[in-house]
Design a protein around this motif. Structure first.
Motif, PDB file in Angstrom:
ATOM      1  N   MET A   1       9.928   5.303   0.262  1.00  0.00           N
ATOM      2  CA  MET A   1       8.512   5.607   0.103  1.00  0.00           C
ATOM      3  C   MET A   1       8.110   6.913   0.792  1.00  0.00           C
ATOM      4  SD  MET A   1       7.429   3.145  -1.791  1.00  0.00           S
ATOM      5  CE  MET A   1       9.076   2.926  -2.507  1.00  0.00           C
ATOM      6  N   GLY A   2       9.082   7.580   1.426  1.00  0.00           N
ATOM      7  CA  GLY A   2       8.793   8.850   2.088  1.00  0.00           C
ATOM      8  C   GLY A   2       8.036   8.708   3.387  1.00  0.00           C
ATOM      9  N   ILE A   3       8.170   7.561   4.060  1.00  0.00           N
ATOM     10  CA  ILE A   3       7.442   7.288   5.295  1.00  0.00           C
ATOM     11  C   ILE A   3       8.372   7.482   6.498  1.00  0.00           C
ATOM     12  CG2 ILE A   3       6.140   5.552   6.574  1.00  0.00           C
ATOM     13  CD1 ILE A   3       4.773   6.564   4.033  1.00  0.00           C
ATOM     14  N   SER A   4       7.838   8.042   7.557  1.00  0.00           N
ATOM     15  CA  SER A   4       8.622   8.318   8.756  1.00  0.00           C
ATOM     16  C   SER A   4       9.249   7.051   9.317  1.00  0.00           C
ATOM     17  CB  SER A   4       7.723   8.958   9.817  1.00  0.00           C
ATOM     18  OG  SER A   4       8.382   9.020  11.064  1.00  0.00           O
ATOM     19  N   HIS A   5      10.492   7.186   9.813  1.00  0.00           N
ATOM     20  CA  HIS A   5      11.187   6.051  10.420  1.00  0.00           C
ATOM     21  C   HIS A   5      10.470   5.558  11.666  1.00  0.00           C
ATOM     22  CE1 HIS A   5      12.735   8.269  13.918  1.00  0.00           C
ATOM     23  NE2 HIS A   5      12.785   9.304  13.093  1.00  0.00           N
ATOM     24  N   GLU A   6       9.568   6.389  12.217  1.00  0.00           N
ATOM     25  CA  GLU A   6       8.798   5.973  13.384  1.00  0.00           C
ATOM     26  C   GLU A   6       7.975   4.724  13.100  1.00  0.00           C
ATOM     27  OE1 GLU A   6       6.986   9.254  15.966  1.00  0.00           O
ATOM     28  OE2 GLU A   6       7.159  10.224  14.003  1.00  0.00           O
TER      29      GLU A   6
ATOM     30  N   TYR B   1      -1.555   9.790   9.958  1.00  0.00           N
ATOM     31  CA  TYR B   1      -1.236  11.181   9.603  1.00  0.00           C
ATOM     32  C   TYR B   1       0.225  11.499   9.926  1.00  0.00           C
ATOM     33  CZ  TYR B   1      -1.821  16.247   9.188  1.00  0.00           C
ATOM     34  OH  TYR B   1      -1.694  17.559   8.813  1.00  0.00           O
ATOM     35  N   ARG B   2       0.670  11.129  11.126  1.00  0.00           N
ATOM     36  CA  ARG B   2       2.024  11.486  11.569  1.00  0.00           C
ATOM     37  C   ARG B   2       3.102  10.758  10.769  1.00  0.00           C
ATOM     38  NH1 ARG B   2       1.491   9.911  16.373  1.00  0.00           N
ATOM     39  NH2 ARG B   2       2.940   8.158  16.597  1.00  0.00           N
ATOM     40  N   PHE B   3       2.857   9.495  10.407  1.00  0.00           N
ATOM     41  CA  PHE B   3       3.846   8.736   9.653  1.00  0.00           C
ATOM     42  C   PHE B   3       3.901   9.131   8.179  1.00  0.00           C
ATOM     43  CE2 PHE B   3       3.067   4.999  12.780  1.00  0.00           C
ATOM     44  CZ  PHE B   3       3.817   5.650  13.745  1.00  0.00           C
ATOM     45  N   GLY B   4       2.921   9.928   7.716  1.00  0.00           N
ATOM     46  CA  GLY B   4       2.898  10.352   6.318  1.00  0.00           C
ATOM     47  C   GLY B   4       2.208   9.373   5.399  1.00  0.00           C
ATOM     48  N   ILE B   5       1.364   8.493   5.951  1.00  0.00           N
ATOM     49  CA  ILE B   5       0.682   7.477   5.143  1.00  0.00           C
ATOM     50  C   ILE B   5      -0.572   8.050   4.499  1.00  0.00           C
ATOM     51  CG2 ILE B   5      -0.448   5.228   5.194  1.00  0.00           C
ATOM     52  CD1 ILE B   5       1.394   4.523   7.568  1.00  0.00           C
ATOM     53  N   ASP B   6      -1.456   8.640   5.297  1.00  0.00           N
ATOM     54  CA  ASP B   6      -2.669   9.308   4.818  1.00  0.00           C
ATOM     55  C   ASP B   6      -2.732  10.649   5.542  1.00  0.00           C
ATOM     56  OD1 ASP B   6      -5.182  10.232   4.142  1.00  0.00           O
ATOM     57  OD2 ASP B   6      -6.224   8.345   4.512  1.00  0.00           O
ATOM     58  N   THR B   7      -2.415  11.713   4.831  1.00  0.00           N
ATOM     59  CA  THR B   7      -2.280  13.027   5.470  1.00  0.00           C
ATOM     60  C   THR B   7      -3.485  13.928   5.224  1.00  0.00           C
ATOM     61  OG1 THR B   7      -1.044  13.824   3.527  1.00  0.00           O
ATOM     62  CG2 THR B   7       0.235  12.960   5.375  1.00  0.00           C
ATOM     63  N   ARG B   8      -4.637  13.359   4.928  1.00  0.00           N
ATOM     64  CA  ARG B   8      -5.843  14.166   4.760  1.00  0.00           C
ATOM     65  C   ARG B   8      -6.332  14.660   6.128  1.00  0.00           C
ATOM     66  NH1 ARG B   8      -9.928  10.258   2.189  1.00  0.00           N
ATOM     67  NH2 ARG B   8      -8.781   8.806   3.534  1.00  0.00           N
ATOM     68  N   PRO B   9      -6.658  15.938   6.245  1.00  0.00           N
ATOM     69  CA  PRO B   9      -7.149  16.439   7.532  1.00  0.00           C
ATOM     70  C   PRO B   9      -8.596  16.067   7.812  1.00  0.00           C
ATOM     71  CG  PRO B   9      -7.103  18.212   5.915  1.00  0.00           C
ATOM     72  CD  PRO B   9      -6.461  17.018   5.264  1.00  0.00           C
ATOM     73  N   LEU B  10      -9.328  15.630   6.770  1.00  0.00           N
ATOM     74  CA  LEU B  10     -10.737  15.280   6.954  1.00  0.00           C
ATOM     75  C   LEU B  10     -11.075  14.031   6.133  1.00  0.00           C
ATOM     76  CD1 LEU B  10     -13.225  16.713   8.459  1.00  0.00           C
ATOM     77  CD2 LEU B  10     -13.950  17.349   6.158  1.00  0.00           C
TER      78      LEU B  10
ATOM     79  N   PHE C   1       0.820  -1.209   0.000  1.00  0.00           N
ATOM     80  CA  PHE C   1       0.000   0.000   0.000  1.00  0.00           C
ATOM     81  C   PHE C   1       0.856   1.262   0.000  1.00  0.00           C
ATOM     82  CE2 PHE C   1      -2.333   3.226   2.531  1.00  0.00           C
ATOM     83  CZ  PHE C   1      -3.451   3.378   1.738  1.00  0.00           C
ATOM     84  N   LEU C   2       1.982   1.219   0.704  1.00  0.00           N
ATOM     85  CA  LEU C   2       2.836   2.404   0.821  1.00  0.00           C
ATOM     86  C   LEU C   2       3.487   2.798  -0.493  1.00  0.00           C
ATOM     87  CD1 LEU C   2       4.607   1.677   4.245  1.00  0.00           C
ATOM     88  CD2 LEU C   2       2.618   3.129   3.784  1.00  0.00           C
ATOM     89  N   GLY C   3       3.481   1.908  -1.473  1.00  0.00           N
ATOM     90  CA  GLY C   3       4.087   2.230  -2.756  1.00  0.00           C
ATOM     91  C   GLY C   3       3.324   3.275  -3.550  1.00  0.00           C
ATOM     92  N   ALA C   4       2.032   3.385  -3.326  1.00  0.00           N
ATOM     93  CA  ALA C   4       1.222   4.350  -4.069  1.00  0.00           C
ATOM     94  C   ALA C   4       1.613   5.781  -3.695  1.00  0.00           C
ATOM     95  CB  ALA C   4      -0.260   4.118  -3.788  1.00  0.00           C
ATOM     96  N   THR C   5       1.472   6.688  -4.649  1.00  0.00           N
ATOM     97  CA  THR C   5       1.772   8.095  -4.359  1.00  0.00           C
ATOM     98  C   THR C   5       0.580   8.796  -3.734  1.00  0.00           C
ATOM     99  OG1 THR C   5       1.203   8.634  -6.651  1.00  0.00           O
ATOM    100  CG2 THR C   5       3.529   8.291  -6.154  1.00  0.00           C
ATOM    101  N   SER C   6      -0.620   8.262  -3.945  1.00  0.00           N
ATOM    102  CA  SER C   6      -1.831   8.778  -3.304  1.00  0.00           C
ATOM    103  C   SER C   6      -2.435   7.642  -2.506  1.00  0.00           C
ATOM    104  CB  SER C   6      -2.834   9.284  -4.354  1.00  0.00           C
ATOM    105  OG  SER C   6      -4.050   9.661  -3.748  1.00  0.00           O
ATOM    106  N   ARG C   7      -2.564   7.828  -1.189  1.00  0.00           N
ATOM    107  CA  ARG C   7      -3.002   6.739  -0.303  1.00  0.00           C
ATOM    108  C   ARG C   7      -4.175   7.207   0.553  1.00  0.00           C
ATOM    109  NH1 ARG C   7       2.840   6.649   0.059  1.00  0.00           N
ATOM    110  NH2 ARG C   7       2.643   8.166   1.760  1.00  0.00           N
ATOM    111  N   GLU C   8      -5.222   6.390   0.612  1.00  0.00           N
ATOM    112  CA  GLU C   8      -6.395   6.740   1.414  1.00  0.00           C
ATOM    113  C   GLU C   8      -6.859   5.524   2.224  1.00  0.00           C
ATOM    114  OE1 GLU C   8      -9.487   8.411  -0.949  1.00  0.00           O
ATOM    115  OE2 GLU C   8      -8.226   9.995  -1.794  1.00  0.00           O
ATOM    116  N   VAL C   9      -6.945   5.725   3.518  1.00  0.00           N
ATOM    117  CA  VAL C   9      -7.500   4.714   4.422  1.00  0.00           C
ATOM    118  C   VAL C   9      -8.800   5.299   4.976  1.00  0.00           C
ATOM    119  CG1 VAL C   9      -7.131   3.285   6.460  1.00  0.00           C
ATOM    120  CG2 VAL C   9      -5.179   3.963   5.034  1.00  0.00           C
ATOM    121  N   ALA C  10      -9.929   4.761   4.556  1.00  0.00           N
ATOM    122  CA  ALA C  10     -11.226   5.289   4.984  1.00  0.00           C
ATOM    123  C   ALA C  10     -11.407   5.094   6.490  1.00  0.00           C
ATOM    124  CB  ALA C  10     -12.357   4.599   4.223  1.00  0.00           C
TER     125      ALA C  10
END
Length: 429
Positions: free
Chosen positions: A213-218, A240-249, A157-166
């Motif tokens: 993949m641009g994901i936080s080492h955390e 949000y914090r790890f940079g996986i799905d950064t949508r605010p809403l 999943f992390l390979g995608a450039t646009s990621r959404e977890v409902a």
């Protein structure tokens, strides 16, 4: 010299496969091989203007990466979203698929694709898998509720450039397990040394992969802390914090819930001002008659806020549903108001609904003209799926209102609101 030679021979005889292995609970309902197919659903099934998507589901097997490349390479429309529903599997294969998705700037979401033609069996029996393997598009339906992408699927999943977890789907992780077969009888210390070296290498590979993949080492630190036998469902703040799905809403589409009393539901998670947490909210629209509905609004309770605010839903400039009374159920507060057919029509016609919250005026009405930002907070939610859902409800709705209006602010079937984002079928984190 002999011990060094023995160690070398042992390495030759111990083929290792790194897996973020799934538990028996996860295996239920999944094909034993990763399946990919092109799905077509009703209008707006995958979002506004979207009715086609790519479904990837099942366990990630040893030949999965090449099969995914072969399928995706000739597809010209790179904007088709990919919906994932998988219990995980082979880690190296998931890395390979992820890098391919990154090169193609893929859009990935967690969701379950349901093929109605498979209704006589399951979604993973031989007949259904044959339908999914046929060339061309497969008529299907899509839902995010109870969908999961866990274990090795999370890397994919992390390979995608646009990621959404409902809000009603799950992305979960745990540490990997090294599986290998020993031929002969090498000393236990040789096997232990080999295992340790391979796991160190696996940790290094994961760190390199996540960084690419641009994901936080955390996230890597978290994965290492979760035992293979367990699963950690990533919370919305973590996503949000790890940079996986950064949508605010992040929000779901409106979808029909086929309960004893059906309703159309939407779930939203709103990022709080401090940026460290999200607040869960849910809307349920019931049909009481052909000319009347009931709209229920549920949100997580905030200490000190109960009774000090009024909530409204605005459909354009002409229609407003003001929620004046609330009740508390556990950690949720609930509002419920009757809505006329004209108000429902206005909601269906609007591409977005504006949600406003304000301190009530002296007359108890919502003060939407206040100049104070602390008195008024608004945000928009999408209406995709609402019209289709309401049309389904009308088919089984009474022709006209009968009897007195409900005295309770809550619909009879909603005495205990449920807004959990963790599927009941998923293992506990």
């Amino acid at each position: 010299m002999f011990s060094r030679l023995l160690f070398f021979v042992a390495l030759l005889l111990i083929p290792g496969v790194l897996r973020a292995e799934e538990t028996p609970v996860q295996k239920a309902g999944f094909a034993k091989k990763l399946t990919i197919y092109l799905a077509k659903g009703p209008a707006n099934a995958c979002g506004a203007g979207c009715d086609r998507w790519i479904a990837i589901e099942g366990e990630i097997d040893r030949e999965a990466a090449q099969r995914i490349r072969t399928f995706l390479f000739p597809i010209k429309d790179r904007q088709l979203p990919i919906y994932l529903h998988s219990p995980g599997g082979n880690v190296e294969q998931s890395y390979g698929i992820a890098r391919f998705l990154r090169a193609h700037k893929a859009i990935a979401r967690v969701g379950r694709t349901i093929v109605p033609a498979c209704s006589t069996g399951t979604q993973v029996d031989a007949a259904c898998l044959k339908i999914k393997a046929a060339k061309g598009e497969v008529e299907a339906e899509l839902t995010t509720r109870n969908a999961m992408c866990v274990s090795a699927c999370a890397y994919l999943f992390l390979g995608a450039t646009s990621r959404e977890v409902a809000p009603d789907s799950v992305l979960a992780v745990h540490n990997s397990k090294l599986m290998f077969v020993v031929h002969g009888h090498p000393p236990a210390q040789v096997v232990a040394d080999f295992r340790r070296r391979e796991m160190v290498s696996a940790d290094r590979d994961r760190n390199v992969f996540l960084a690419a993949m641009g994901i936080s080492h955390e996230l890597s630190d978290l994965i290492k802390s979760v035992k293979f036998e367990d699963l950690h469902v990533l919370t919305r703040p973590e996503l949000y914090r790890f940079g996986i799905d950064t949508r605010p809403l992040p929000e779901t589409l409106w979808a029909v819930e086929k309960e004893t009393r059906p309703y159309v539901r939407k779930i939203v998670q709103q990022k709080r001002a401090d940026g460290s947490s999200f607040r869960m909210m849910e809307w349920r629209l019931f049909c009481e008659s052909k000319d009347r509905g009931r709209l229920m609004f549920v949100r997580e309770f905030e200490e000190g806020a109960a009774g000090k605010s009024t909530v409204a839903m605005m459909a354009g400039a002409s229609r407003t549903v003001a929620f004046g009374r609330s009740a508390r159920f556990g950690k949720y507060e609930v509002w419920s108001e009757a809505v006329t057919s004209d108000t429902v029509k206005a909601m269906l016609a609007a591409p977005h609904l504006q949600i406003g919250e304000s301190a009530p005026a002296t007359d108890g009405k919502l003060d939407t003209k206040s100049d104070s930002k602390s008195d008024l907070a608004t945000f928009d939610i999408d209406t995709t799926g609402l019209e289709q859902g309401w049309t389904q409800l009308l088919a089984s709705c009474p022709a006209a209102t009968t009897g007195p209006k409900p005295a309770s602010p809550l619909p009879a079937a909603a005495a205990s609101p449920s807004v959990s984002a963790v599927p009941a079928s998923s293992p506990s984190p």
